[in-house]
Design a protein around this motif. Structure first.
Motif, short mmCIF file in Angstrom:
data_model
loop_
_atom_site.label_atom_id
_atom_site.label_comp_id
_atom_site.label_asym_id
_atom_site.label_seq_id
_atom_site.Cartn_x
_atom_site.Cartn_y
_atom_site.Cartn_z
N GLU A 94 -7.14 -7.47 -16.45
CA GLU A 94 -5.69 -7.33 -16.44
C GLU A 94 -5.20 -6.99 -15.05
O GLU A 94 -5.89 -6.35 -14.27
N SER A 95 -3.98 -7.43 -14.74
CA SER A 95 -3.39 -7.06 -13.46
C SER A 95 -1.88 -7.06 -13.63
O SER A 95 -1.36 -7.55 -14.63
N GLY A 96 -1.20 -6.49 -12.64
CA GLY A 96 0.25 -6.44 -12.69
C GLY A 96 0.77 -6.11 -11.31
O GLY A 96 0.03 -5.60 -10.47
N VAL A 97 2.03 -6.43 -11.07
CA VAL A 97 2.63 -6.14 -9.77
C VAL A 97 3.21 -4.73 -9.82
O VAL A 97 4.03 -4.42 -10.68
N LYS A 124 -5.06 -0.80 1.53
CA LYS A 124 -5.62 0.56 1.61
C LYS A 124 -4.60 1.59 1.14
O LYS A 124 -4.95 2.53 0.42
N ALA A 125 -3.34 1.40 1.49
CA ALA A 125 -2.28 2.31 1.02
C ALA A 125 -2.19 2.26 -0.50
O ALA A 125 -2.08 3.30 -1.17
N ARG A 126 -2.26 1.05 -1.04
CA ARG A 126 -2.20 0.91 -2.50
C ARG A 126 -3.38 1.62 -3.15
O ARG A 126 -3.24 2.27 -4.18
N THR A 132 -5.55 8.26 -6.27
CA THR A 132 -5.05 9.64 -6.46
C THR A 132 -4.25 9.72 -7.75
O THR A 132 -4.28 10.75 -8.42
N ASP A 133 -3.59 8.63 -8.15
CA ASP A 133 -2.93 8.60 -9.46
C ASP A 133 -3.93 8.87 -10.58
O ASP A 133 -3.63 9.63 -11.51
N GLN A 142 1.56 2.20 -15.31
CA GLN A 142 2.73 3.11 -15.30
C GLN A 142 3.51 2.98 -14.00
O GLN A 142 4.49 3.68 -13.79
N ARG A 143 3.06 2.11 -13.10
CA ARG A 143 3.71 1.91 -11.79
C ARG A 143 4.20 0.48 -11.62
O ARG A 143 4.40 0.04 -10.50
N LEU A 144 4.32 -0.25 -12.70
CA LEU A 144 4.71 -1.66 -12.58
C LEU A 144 6.11 -1.78 -11.99
O LEU A 144 7.01 -1.00 -12.31
#
Ligand code: NI
Length: 153
Positions: A94-97, A124-126, A132-133, A142-144
């Motif tokens: 699964e993936s999402g933007v 790397k930022a992502r 850390t999330d 939860q960050r879509l």
């Protein structure tokens, strides 16, 4: 080193908050070594300890520019935004933007307890944010990014 099983979404442990590491001992180093091996074996770019069932604030990352270990990581600065496709070893296939900061600074301890500061851009930022999330019981779904934002691009 040993491979550990990766916990999948649906397991309640992934919603729990991980505890700070206080002892920088052999038990931690074994966990780190196992997480490293498990991440590479799964072709991941990051793995949090909770994903192998351990509620400690421990993360391993390799986005292609070198292996990193982050213990007790804290994001200290973030700027800009990026909306990119994201996935997770705990949600195979699964993936999402997601919406994430474009640039992130993170402060973390190494395996001996020494504090270091790292800067990440793009993937790397992502990854810093995604991992850390996990330590706070949050998964990327939860960050879509909201659909309205994506339609503007
Ligand atoms: Ni993940």
């Amino acid at each position: 080193m040993a491979l550990r099983n990766i916990v999948k979404v649906g397991d309640p442990i992934l919603t729990k908050k991980s505890r700070a590491v206080e002892k920088f001992d052999e038990r931690l180093w074994t966990l780190l070594d196992d997480m490293k091996e498990t991440m590479y074996a799964a072709n991941g770019v990051g793995l949090a300890a909770v994903q192998v069932g351990v509620l400690k604030r421990v993360v391993v990352i390799d986005v292609g520019d070198g292996y990193m270990e982050l213990i007790n990581p804290e994001i200290t600065e973030k700027s800009g935004i990026q909306t990119e496709e994201e996935g997770c070893l705990s949600l195979p296939g699964e993936s999402g933007v997601t919406i994430r900061p474009a640039v992130v600074k993170v402060k973390a301890q190494d395996r001996n307890g020494k504090w270091c500061v790292y800067k990440g851009e793009g993937l790397k930022a992502r990854c810093f944010c995604h991992e850390t999330d996990h330590l706070d019981g949050v998964v990327f779904t939860q960050r879509l990014a909201p659909k309205e934002l994506l339609n503007k691009e």
